[in-house]
Design a protein around this motif. Sequence first.
Motif, PDB file in Angstrom:
ATOM      1  N   UNK A   9       0.842  -1.198   0.000  1.00 47.95           N
ATOM      2  CA  UNK A   9       0.000   0.000   0.000  1.00 47.95           C
ATOM      3  C   UNK A   9       0.876   1.247   0.000  1.00 47.95           C
ATOM      4  N   UNK A  10       0.546   2.192  -0.860  1.00 47.48           N
ATOM      5  CA  UNK A  10       1.208   3.495  -0.899  1.00 47.48           C
ATOM      6  C   UNK A  10       0.224   4.518  -0.341  1.00 47.48           C
ATOM      7  N   UNK A  11       0.663   5.294   0.648  1.00 46.37           N
ATOM      8  CA  UNK A  11      -0.224   6.226   1.352  1.00 46.37           C
ATOM      9  C   UNK A  11       0.405   7.612   1.366  1.00 46.37           C
ATOM     10  N   UNK A  12      -0.250   8.580   0.754  1.00 47.51           N
ATOM     11  CA  UNK A  12       0.227   9.961   0.856  1.00 47.51           C
ATOM     12  C   UNK A  12      -0.482  10.643   2.021  1.00 47.51           C
ATOM     13  N   UNK A  13       0.168  11.649   2.574  1.00 47.13           N
ATOM     14  CA  UNK A  13      -0.378  12.273   3.780  1.00 47.13           C
ATOM     15  C   UNK A  13      -0.391  11.299   4.939  1.00 47.13           C
ATOM     16  N   UNK A  21      -3.893   6.578  10.063  1.00 54.33           N
ATOM     17  CA  UNK A  21      -4.777   5.467  10.435  1.00 54.33           C
ATOM     18  C   UNK A  21      -4.857   4.415   9.336  1.00 54.33           C
ATOM     19  N   UNK A  22      -4.770   4.822   8.067  1.00 56.48           N
ATOM     20  CA  UNK A  22      -4.670   3.835   6.994  1.00 56.48           C
ATOM     21  C   UNK A  22      -3.429   2.973   7.200  1.00 56.48           C
ATOM     22  N   UNK A 244     -11.354   2.241   9.079  1.00 50.50           N
ATOM     23  CA  UNK A 244     -12.075   0.957   9.078  1.00 50.50           C
ATOM     24  C   UNK A 244     -13.132   0.939   7.974  1.00 50.50           C
ATOM     25  N   UNK A 245     -13.890   2.034   7.856  1.00 52.88           N
ATOM     26  CA  UNK A 245     -14.902   2.133   6.818  1.00 52.88           C
ATOM     27  C   UNK A 245     -14.275   2.021   5.430  1.00 52.88           C
ATOM     28  N   UNK A 246     -13.096   2.604   5.286  1.00 51.68           N
ATOM     29  CA  UNK A 246     -12.425   2.606   3.986  1.00 51.68           C
ATOM     30  C   UNK A 246     -11.941   1.210   3.611  1.00 51.68           C
ATOM     31  N   UNK A 247     -11.348   0.507   4.542  1.00 51.70           N
ATOM     32  CA  UNK A 247     -10.890  -0.857   4.251  1.00 51.70           C
ATOM     33  C   UNK A 247     -12.080  -1.778   3.979  1.00 51.70           C
ATOM     34  N   UNK A 248     -13.186  -1.559   4.683  1.00 49.48           N
ATOM     35  CA  UNK A 248     -14.398  -2.336   4.405  1.00 49.48           C
ATOM     36  C   UNK A 248     -14.876  -2.090   2.976  1.00 49.48           C
ATOM     37  N   UNK A 249     -14.801  -0.834   2.537  1.00 47.71           N
ATOM     38  CA  UNK A 249     -15.237  -0.491   1.180  1.00 47.71           C
ATOM     39  C   UNK A 249     -14.344  -1.142   0.131  1.00 47.71           C
TER      40      UNK A 249
END
Length: 300
Positions: A9-13, A21-22, A244-249
């Motif tokens: 996973x690449x995460x900006x910010x 949290x991501x 959590x909502x984002x990973x569920x999506x």
Amino acid sequence: MKNFQNKVAVITGAGSGFGREFARLGARQGMKLVLADVQQDALNSVEAELIEQGVQVLALHCDVSKAEQVQALADATMARFGAVHVLFNNAGVGSGGLIWENSAADWDWVLGVNVFGVIHGVRIFTPLMLECAKHDAAYEGHIVNTASIAGLQNAPTMGIYNVSKHAVVSLTETLYQDLRLIEAPISASLLCPFFVPTGIHQSERNRPDEMQNDAAPTTSQRAAQSFSEKAVASGKISAAEVAELTFDAIRDDRFYIYSDLEPLGNARKRMEDIVQQRNPYDPYEEIPHIKELLRAKLKR
């Protein structure tokens, strides 16, 4: 994408707010993480936290408004991990005030991060992900772009931010359609949070020197800042819950992600205005006391 184990996973910010949290949730899911941020101390803190947990981490200083820095992030990611599976185009900043009072520097800064940051991420990483898919028959990829409820409506004194987030909504919806058109093993999601306690109202801390304003903030800009601080602090859902909502999506291949459904009433009214050719509704119609407080601040 049902399984995150060993995915990259690449995460900006990634140094604060949703990005942090991501990263934390991705680590718990067994992911390999590439973290990018312009705030070096915050980035170092998250990196140290995850390394202590035994997570494979690559952390790089990156200003997403700069195409060459996003390209360097992509090159470093491929050199270290050899693949990208999930991209979080999450870096963002905020600025407010009456729309005609914003300077050219304000526009360059906010659109540079919020819009071109996402553009660079999509433009540079999507081809890499498509190439990864060519070499892995089981490949699954996902791109999450962080917009805002502000991208679905247009509240006053939030002009630049509104414009930037509307652009991200359009970009991401088009990305989704383009990926479907070519039957790519990559999907996309659009994160539209409402007020969540993060550091977005403190964005000025990371504003580049060359984009600083010579003039003092106007009355409307001070009012917008005060309103933003109180609104963000009042958020009832945490950044961790949004993650959590984002990973569920991602697991469910769900495109729209909301932290709060209540503001969608305003989005519905806006679309009805467009379809019925009515003048734009008042977003403070049901909370007039907020509008009066804001108006009072503008008169000071």
